[in-house]
Design an enzyme around this catalytic site. Structure first.
Site, PDB file in Angstrom:
ATOM      1  N   ASP A   1      38.934 -23.147   7.497  1.00 39.22           N
ATOM      2  CA  ASP A   1      37.885 -22.420   8.232  1.00 39.22           C
ATOM      3  C   ASP A   1      37.439 -21.192   7.439  1.00 39.22           C
ATOM      4  OD1 ASP A   1      36.307 -21.332  10.259  1.00 39.22           O
ATOM      5  OD2 ASP A   1      38.012 -20.518  11.373  1.00 39.22           O
ATOM      6  N   LEU A   2      36.641 -21.446   6.371  1.00 43.66           N
ATOM      7  CA  LEU A   2      36.191 -20.324   5.546  1.00 43.66           C
ATOM      8  C   LEU A   2      34.707 -20.033   5.765  1.00 43.66           C
ATOM      9  CD1 LEU A   2      38.287 -20.960   2.300  1.00 43.66           C
ATOM     10  CD2 LEU A   2      38.794 -19.445   4.215  1.00 43.66           C
ATOM     11  N   LYS A   3      34.084 -20.765   6.670  1.00 43.15           N
ATOM     12  CA  LYS A   3      32.720 -20.473   7.141  1.00 43.15           C
ATOM     13  C   LYS A   3      31.786 -20.061   6.006  1.00 43.15           C
ATOM     14  CE  LYS A   3      34.338 -18.725  11.648  1.00 43.15           C
ATOM     15  NZ  LYS A   3      35.789 -18.561  11.430  1.00 43.15           N
TER      16      LYS A   3
ATOM     17  N   GLN B   1      37.367 -12.734  22.336  1.00 43.87           N
ATOM     18  CA  GLN B   1      36.635 -13.958  22.674  1.00 43.87           C
ATOM     19  C   GLN B   1      35.880 -13.769  23.983  1.00 43.87           C
ATOM     20  OE1 GLN B   1      36.194 -16.209  20.615  1.00 43.87           O
ATOM     21  NE2 GLN B   1      38.034 -16.925  19.564  1.00 43.87           N
TER      22      GLN B   1
ATOM     23  N   LYS C   1      44.754 -24.838  11.390  1.00 45.33           N
ATOM     24  CA  LYS C   1      43.563 -24.206  10.818  1.00 45.33           C
ATOM     25  C   LYS C   1      43.970 -23.044   9.916  1.00 45.33           C
ATOM     26  CE  LYS C   1      40.665 -21.431  13.168  1.00 45.33           C
ATOM     27  NZ  LYS C   1      40.431 -20.294  12.262  1.00 45.33           N
TER      28      LYS C   1
ATOM     29  N   PRO D   1      22.724 -22.497  -1.686  1.00 45.18           N
ATOM     30  CA  PRO D   1      23.190 -23.884  -1.688  1.00 45.18           C
ATOM     31  C   PRO D   1      24.131 -24.227  -2.846  1.00 45.18           C
ATOM     32  CG  PRO D   1      20.879 -23.820  -1.088  1.00 45.18           C
ATOM     33  CD  PRO D   1      21.263 -22.411  -1.457  1.00 45.18           C
ATOM     34  N   ASN D   2      23.813 -23.801  -4.056  1.00 47.17           N
ATOM     35  CA  ASN D   2      24.642 -24.166  -5.211  1.00 47.17           C
ATOM     36  C   ASN D   2      26.065 -23.622  -5.083  1.00 47.17           C
ATOM     37  OD1 ASN D   2      25.045 -25.230  -7.921  1.00 47.17           O
ATOM     38  ND2 ASN D   2      25.095 -23.080  -8.558  1.00 47.17           N
TER      39      ASN D   2
ATOM     40  N   ARG E   1      45.896 -17.420  19.328  1.00 44.23           N
ATOM     41  CA  ARG E   1      46.845 -16.482  19.930  1.00 44.23           C
ATOM     42  C   ARG E   1      47.568 -16.978  21.173  1.00 44.23           C
ATOM     43  NH1 ARG E   1      42.375 -11.902  19.347  1.00 44.23           N
ATOM     44  NH2 ARG E   1      41.147 -13.813  19.391  1.00 44.23           N
TER      45      ARG E   1
ATOM     46  N   ASP F   1      46.514 -17.688  12.048  1.00 46.12           N
ATOM     47  CA  ASP F   1      45.967 -16.401  11.621  1.00 46.12           C
ATOM     48  C   ASP F   1      47.099 -15.447  11.244  1.00 46.12           C
ATOM     49  OD1 ASP F   1      43.279 -17.142  11.827  1.00 46.12           O
ATOM     50  OD2 ASP F   1      43.308 -16.845  13.994  1.00 46.12           O
TER      51      ASP F   1
ATOM     52  N   THR G   1      32.204 -17.728  19.094  1.00 47.68           N
ATOM     53  CA  THR G   1      32.578 -17.636  20.511  1.00 47.68           C
ATOM     54  C   THR G   1      32.877 -16.197  20.944  1.00 47.68           C
ATOM     55  OG1 THR G   1      34.726 -18.414  19.713  1.00 47.68           O
ATOM     56  CG2 THR G   1      33.390 -19.967  20.957  1.00 47.68           C
TER      57      THR G   1
ATOM     58  N   HIS H   1      28.758 -19.333   3.700  1.00 47.58           N
ATOM     59  CA  HIS H   1      27.380 -18.913   3.992  1.00 47.58           C
ATOM     60  C   HIS H   1      26.854 -18.234   2.728  1.00 47.58           C
ATOM     61  CE1 HIS H   1      24.507 -16.816   7.089  1.00 47.58           C
ATOM     62  NE2 HIS H   1      23.877 -17.343   6.066  1.00 47.58           N
ATOM     63  N   ASP H   2      26.165 -19.021   1.878  1.00 52.93           N
ATOM     64  CA  ASP H   2      25.695 -18.475   0.601  1.00 52.93           C
ATOM     65  C   ASP H   2      24.542 -19.358   0.118  1.00 52.93           C
ATOM     66  OD1 ASP H   2      25.633 -17.170  -1.990  1.00 52.93           O
ATOM     67  OD2 ASP H   2      27.710 -16.595  -1.666  1.00 52.93           O
TER      68      ASP H   2
ATOM     69  N   ARG I   1      41.142 -20.240  26.282  1.00 53.87           N
ATOM     70  CA  ARG I   1      41.997 -19.263  26.960  1.00 53.87           C
ATOM     71  C   ARG I   1      42.633 -19.895  28.181  1.00 53.87           C
ATOM     72  NH1 ARG I   1      41.991 -17.538  22.897  1.00 53.87           N
ATOM     73  NH2 ARG I   1      41.403 -15.513  22.072  1.00 53.87           N
TER      74      ARG I   1
END
Ligand code: C5P
Length: 280
Positions: A65-67, A231, A38, A72-73, A252, A16, A128, A69-70, A211
């Site tokens: 890790d771009l998650k 977290q 990642k 389907p196409n 972290r 990150d 999380t 969410h849109d 952790r």
């Protein structure tokens, strides 16, 4: 050492950062220790495809890790593009629904064929960083004035108890991911054992929210301190593996350590010393 299993490629380090310089620094420091990294929003937004290519050129694997969410196409096209970059794991949000996840799976299969390797496509269940109270406020509690009273009165809403709300939702979203033929899910260590039991041991679980707490013997103790940052549903590295995680994601605790290599070794020692025999 209690066992000889190699966990190095099951520990995914979250990069990150907003720049490639600290990335290079960290990879140098963890050379020979960590092989899976990642790339998330910050690094990808700042450095783009260079970040993925840099890690791949060092011979390491990448969880992009771009998650997504849109619709389907759009997700189908994004997953294809991520596969082209060289990502080994790509993720979407399970709450995007089964059509979206099926489109992502189709793209990952096609990208795997083009790349000549299997690319895992997994779904984020419940972040999380979200507690039961947070989930209640997002999905169930439509009263905006006095949260605490309403949560108690409604007992979590929709018949789901306040206590188990995040685990119940994570299980439901994991089921949708399995129905959509995804390879697995991102979930808290608290949910992975149940998800594995219900959806099969081949359905992968990737667990962030790791952790550590150092005891008086300078080793990681079993009880993670869950109150020091964003977290909330956390576990120690060995607890997460014992709960069934195929991979753990750590940011972290390593990137923020004075000496990342020492931090990595402490984590590795915790895993080696406390892993249950079933995992070996
Ligand atoms: O620093 P820390 O160990 O909390 O980093 C965890 C990493 O895992 C972050 O990059 C975060 O974006 C990611 N992540 C998460 N929870 C999820 C999915 C991804 O914490 N459900």
């Amino acid at each position: 050492m209690k066992n000889s299993v190699n966990f190095n490629d099951k520990i995914i380090i979250a990069l990150d950062y907003g720049d490639l310089k600290p990335v290079k620094n960290l990879l140098d420091k963890l050379e020979g220790r960590a092989f899976f990294y990642k790339v998330g929003f910050e690094l990808f937004t700042s450095c783009g495809e260079k970040s993925v290519k840099f890690i791949k050129e060092r011979g390491c694997k990448v969880f992009l890790d771009l998650k997504y969410h849109d619709i389907p196409n759009t997700v189908y096209k994004a997953v294809k593009a991520a596969g082209k970059l060289g990502a080994d794991i790509i993720n979407v949000h399970a709450s995007g629904g089964t059509d979206m996840m099926s489109a992502a799976k189709k793209a990952a299969e096609e990208a795997s064929e083009d790349a000549g390797k299997h690319i895992d496509i997994i779904a984020v269940t419940v972040l999380t960083s979200l507690s039961d109270g947070d989930i209640n406020r997002i999905f169930y509690d439509y009263n905006y004035n006095d949260y605490e009273e309403v949560i108690q009165e409604k007992d979590g809403g929709y018949g789901v108890s306040k206590e188990g709300i995040s685990s119940g939702l994570a299980m439901h979203l994991a089921r949708l991911a399995k129905i959509s033929k995804l390879d697995g899910v991102v979930c808290s260590g608290r949910e992975s054992s149940n998800i594995k039991k219900t959806l099969g041991k081949d359905f992968k679980t990737v667990t962030p929210g790791i952790r550590t707490k150092i005891g008086s013997d300078n080793k990681i103790t079993n009880c993670a301190d869950n109150s020091k940052d964003d977290q909330k549903r956390v576990m120690t590295p060995s607890e997460a593996f014992n709960a069934g995680a195929d991979y753990i994601v750590i940011g972290r605790e390593i990137t923020g350590a004075a000496d990342p290599a020492v931090a990595f070794d402490k984590i590795y020692t915790d895993i080696k010393d406390n892993i249950s025999m079933q995992k070996i």
